[in-house]
Design a protein around this motif. Sequence first.
Motif, PDB file in Angstrom:
ATOM      1  N   SER A  90      28.498 -31.042  66.169  1.00  0.00           N
ATOM      2  CA  SER A  90      29.325 -31.252  67.366  1.00  0.00           C
ATOM      3  C   SER A  90      28.690 -32.265  68.309  1.00  0.00           C
ATOM      4  O   SER A  90      29.403 -33.025  68.957  1.00  0.00           O
ATOM      5  N   LEU A  91      27.355 -32.287  68.366  1.00  0.00           N
ATOM      6  CA  LEU A  91      26.689 -33.289  69.203  1.00  0.00           C
ATOM      7  C   LEU A  91      27.007 -34.698  68.700  1.00  0.00           C
ATOM      8  O   LEU A  91      27.394 -35.579  69.469  1.00  0.00           O
ATOM      9  N   ILE A  92      26.882 -34.881  67.377  1.00  0.00           N
ATOM     10  CA  ILE A  92      27.125 -36.198  66.792  1.00  0.00           C
ATOM     11  C   ILE A  92      28.571 -36.619  66.996  1.00  0.00           C
ATOM     12  O   ILE A  92      28.877 -37.755  67.342  1.00  0.00           O
ATOM     13  N   PHE A  93      29.476 -35.659  66.822  1.00  0.00           N
ATOM     14  CA  PHE A  93      30.899 -35.981  66.956  1.00  0.00           C
ATOM     15  C   PHE A  93      31.249 -36.363  68.387  1.00  0.00           C
ATOM     16  O   PHE A  93      31.943 -37.342  68.632  1.00  0.00           O
ATOM     17  N   ALA A  94      30.731 -35.581  69.352  1.00  0.00           N
ATOM     18  CA  ALA A  94      31.167 -35.782  70.734  1.00  0.00           C
ATOM     19  C   ALA A  94      30.455 -36.945  71.416  1.00  0.00           C
ATOM     20  O   ALA A  94      31.026 -37.621  72.262  1.00  0.00           O
ATOM     21  N   TYR A  95      29.199 -37.202  71.052  1.00  0.00           N
ATOM     22  CA  TYR A  95      28.391 -38.142  71.804  1.00  0.00           C
ATOM     23  C   TYR A  95      29.024 -39.526  71.927  1.00  0.00           C
ATOM     24  O   TYR A  95      29.040 -40.137  72.985  1.00  0.00           O
ATOM     25  N   LEU A  96      29.540 -40.017  70.809  1.00  0.00           N
ATOM     26  CA  LEU A  96      29.968 -41.417  70.767  1.00  0.00           C
ATOM     27  C   LEU A  96      31.189 -41.722  71.636  1.00  0.00           C
ATOM     28  O   LEU A  96      31.571 -42.868  71.783  1.00  0.00           O
ATOM     29  N   TRP A  97      31.801 -40.695  72.224  1.00  0.00           N
ATOM     30  CA  TRP A  97      33.001 -40.922  73.040  1.00  0.00           C
ATOM     31  C   TRP A  97      32.704 -40.915  74.522  1.00  0.00           C
ATOM     32  O   TRP A  97      33.620 -41.032  75.342  1.00  0.00           O
ATOM     33  N   THR A  98      31.444 -40.715  74.899  1.00  0.00           N
ATOM     34  CA  THR A  98      31.171 -40.358  76.284  1.00  0.00           C
ATOM     35  C   THR A  98      30.785 -41.524  77.193  1.00  0.00           C
ATOM     36  O   THR A  98      30.715 -41.347  78.403  1.00  0.00           O
ATOM     37  N   GLY A  99      30.533 -42.702  76.624  1.00  0.00           N
ATOM     38  CA  GLY A  99      29.996 -43.811  77.418  1.00  0.00           C
ATOM     39  C   GLY A  99      30.815 -44.146  78.656  1.00  0.00           C
ATOM     40  O   GLY A  99      30.263 -44.577  79.665  1.00  0.00           O
ATOM     41  N   ALA A 100      32.134 -43.913  78.599  1.00  0.00           N
ATOM     42  CA  ALA A 100      33.004 -44.309  79.715  1.00  0.00           C
ATOM     43  C   ALA A 100      32.681 -43.575  81.007  1.00  0.00           C
ATOM     44  O   ALA A 100      33.096 -44.010  82.083  1.00  0.00           O
ATOM     45  N   HIS A 101      31.922 -42.477  80.939  1.00  0.00           N
ATOM     46  CA  HIS A 101      31.600 -41.779  82.186  1.00  0.00           C
ATOM     47  C   HIS A 101      30.689 -42.612  83.094  1.00  0.00           C
ATOM     48  O   HIS A 101      30.485 -42.268  84.249  1.00  0.00           O
ATOM     49  N   HIS A 102      30.142 -43.704  82.553  1.00  0.00           N
ATOM     50  CA  HIS A 102      29.370 -44.614  83.395  1.00  0.00           C
ATOM     51  C   HIS A 102      30.285 -45.539  84.188  1.00  0.00           C
ATOM     52  O   HIS A 102      29.820 -46.297  85.029  1.00  0.00           O
ATOM     53  N   LEU A 103      31.564 -45.527  83.857  1.00  0.00           N
ATOM     54  CA  LEU A 103      32.484 -46.503  84.446  1.00  0.00           C
ATOM     55  C   LEU A 103      33.612 -45.814  85.205  1.00  0.00           C
ATOM     56  O   LEU A 103      34.730 -46.303  85.278  1.00  0.00           O
ATOM     57  N   VAL A 104      33.290 -44.647  85.790  1.00  0.00           N
ATOM     58  CA  VAL A 104      34.278 -43.943  86.602  1.00  0.00           C
ATOM     59  C   VAL A 104      34.551 -44.755  87.875  1.00  0.00           C
ATOM     60  O   VAL A 104      33.626 -45.309  88.460  1.00  0.00           O
ATOM     61  N   TYR A 105      35.825 -44.817  88.279  1.00  0.00           N
ATOM     62  CA  TYR A 105      36.251 -45.623  89.431  1.00  0.00           C
ATOM     63  C   TYR A 105      35.927 -47.104  89.252  1.00  0.00           C
ATOM     64  O   TYR A 105      35.375 -47.755  90.134  1.00  0.00           O
ATOM     65  N   THR A 106      36.207 -47.616  88.075  1.00  0.00           N
ATOM     66  CA  THR A 106      36.099 -49.059  87.819  1.00  0.00           C
ATOM     67  C   THR A 106      37.441 -49.491  87.231  1.00  0.00           C
ATOM     68  O   THR A 106      38.311 -48.648  87.013  1.00  0.00           O
ATOM     69  N   PRO A 107      37.613 -50.770  86.920  1.00  0.00           N
ATOM     70  CA  PRO A 107      38.888 -51.207  86.332  1.00  0.00           C
ATOM     71  C   PRO A 107      39.126 -50.710  84.892  1.00  0.00           C
ATOM     72  O   PRO A 107      40.155 -51.019  84.307  1.00  0.00           O
ATOM     73  N   LEU A 108      38.205 -49.953  84.329  1.00  0.00           N
ATOM     74  CA  LEU A 108      38.434 -49.408  82.982  1.00  0.00           C
ATOM     75  C   LEU A 108      39.672 -48.510  83.017  1.00  0.00           C
ATOM     76  O   LEU A 108      39.831 -47.733  83.946  1.00  0.00           O
ATOM     77  N   PRO A 109      40.580 -48.608  82.010  1.00  0.00           N
ATOM     78  CA  PRO A 109      41.810 -47.806  82.045  1.00  0.00           C
ATOM     79  C   PRO A 109      41.525 -46.319  82.294  1.00  0.00           C
ATOM     80  O   PRO A 109      40.564 -45.770  81.765  1.00  0.00           O
ATOM     81  N   ASP A 110      42.400 -45.699  83.102  1.00  0.00           N
ATOM     82  CA  ASP A 110      42.207 -44.296  83.498  1.00  0.00           C
ATOM     83  C   ASP A 110      42.041 -43.366  82.310  1.00  0.00           C
ATOM     84  O   ASP A 110      41.215 -42.460  82.323  1.00  0.00           O
ATOM     85  N   TRP A 111      42.876 -43.573  81.270  1.00  0.00           N
ATOM     86  CA  TRP A 111      42.828 -42.617  80.156  1.00  0.00           C
ATOM     87  C   TRP A 111      41.494 -42.676  79.412  1.00  0.00           C
ATOM     88  O   TRP A 111      40.995 -41.641  78.960  1.00  0.00           O
ATOM     89  N   ILE A 112      40.870 -43.844  79.349  1.00  0.00           N
ATOM     90  CA  ILE A 112      39.565 -43.925  78.669  1.00  0.00           C
ATOM     91  C   ILE A 112      38.518 -43.182  79.493  1.00  0.00           C
ATOM     92  O   ILE A 112      37.697 -42.431  78.963  1.00  0.00           O
ATOM     93  N   GLN A 113      38.575 -43.374  80.817  1.00  0.00           N
ATOM     94  CA  GLN A 113      37.641 -42.651  81.695  1.00  0.00           C
ATOM     95  C   GLN A 113      37.799 -41.146  81.516  1.00  0.00           C
ATOM     96  O   GLN A 113      36.817 -40.418  81.374  1.00  0.00           O
TER      97      GLN A 113
END
Lengths: 472, 62
Positions: free
Chosen positions: A242-265
């Motif tokens: 579960s760590l391996i599966f979930a980890y790779l999706w989490t990077g967008a949390h560094h870009l909260v409140y930026t122009p990155l699309p809301d759904w990715i955040q």
Amino acid sequence: MNDYRYDYETVKGFILSAIFWGVVGLVVGLWISAQMWDASLNIPPYFSFGRLRTFHTNVLTYGLGIGAEFGVFYYLVIRLAKRPLLFPKLARFHLWLFNVGVAIAGITLLLGWNQSLEYAEFEWPIDIAIVILWVIFAVNILGTIIKRKEEQMYISLWYIIATIITVAILYIVNNLSIPAGFDKSYHIFAGVNSANVQWWYGHNAVGFLFTTPILAMFYYFLPKSTGLPIYSHRLSIISFWSLIFAYLWTGAHHLVYTPLPDWIQTLGIAFTLFLIAPSWGSVVNGYFTVESDWSVMKNNYLTKFFIAGITFYGLQTIQGPSQGIRVISSLIHYTDWVPGHVHMGTMGWVTMTICAAVYYIIPHIYKTEIYSVKIANAHFWLVLIGQLAFSITMWVTGVQQGAMWKMTNPDGTLKYTFMEGLLRNYPYWQLRTLAGIVFVIGMLLFIYNVMMTIKKGKAELEAKLQAASATA
Amino acid sequence: MYKEEFDDLEKFEREDTKHKLPLGWLILYIGLIVFGIFYTYMYTPAFTGWTQNKAIEETLNK
């Protein structure tokens, strides 16, 4: 006669190099922490904060962290696969290339060769060298695992495999760039895509350089040094996948409140919160393992390192995901809370576990005991106090900073200027330098202890050989 | 030089807890998956119309 004689020279080489780069990185860390409150300590252009900071993070990540991981993995894999390394000479070459590489990479950063991607600052010629280095490592480790004589694959091997494969993918993708001369290149992705790929890399580099490899060490050395079997393998395997599966999706949390699309955040935050479960799976597994006999905490000095380490891992994996949530991110992002968070992981979890692994390996290789348990205990407490003081001062000042930036007067104007916020940080920054000094003293005791153990081991070996030749 | 001791992987696992998952942890695990699905639904513009910009405007108008 003995087919299983292992090559420990490479292991030793990596551990000693890691210790060397660790000292360099730590001293530079102290220096930049002092630069924060005394600007005159900047020596432009080569030793200004901007260049030394990247030097500090990269030398400690790659020199100390990965260096130790290379050494410990070479040690672990031969034991868990029950066979010597597939290519011992290649491993030796890997050791040399690694040291030359870290030296050159560090120098290029001081020279200002730098692409503006955090933790991926090296310019393209260095990147190519790193990829070659990693391929050498991967071929040797994966080859040895494939040709193993032990059928069962212990959990540590899974974590090692995940580290090798994931870092390769991350590093290559995020460092794709168009060269513009020998010392300059431009990221192949642009704008929001560049940011997204960069933080996909940036966060997972933490995961697959500071989490999975350290868990590989934890799962092996905890049962070995305490003599207590792991509580549940099912739990470790479920946590792993579960760590391996979930980890790779989490990077967008560094870009909260930026122009990155809301759904990715949003998706990034959801996966980030889920990460608490697999991380705590390993934490619970560690605690329950030691719970079967708490006396090892008292009787075995290494247990302290592992339990304190996994505790900081547990705290880190509560703090990290909660930082990802929008409301908390809006308060503490871009403040000094962030270095406080990072250093609890790197100083508390990563360094403590690596030190404990080294304390286990070095006497084992020389068939001797550790030089001094007392010094090891002193090392433990200094590192613990230094790390806590560092983290807590940065959390306090981070919250203060965030709050001051946000406060507004009734008419909507900002209550504090940026400078006012900055000045309030000074006492905390000075305390951080003090905390760093305490931590570094602890680490110097560690190095002294390791060196003396090696000396003692060599002397004992000599005596044994002499005794053997006298009787012959 | 010296005889190498082998690791006995059998000794690495406790027999009595071989297939156990702690109940509290399992609840946390499943709970976080359920929460993740709920959170993704709530904060995805295509599902509920929530957007970052609207949220900021609401805060400013308060």
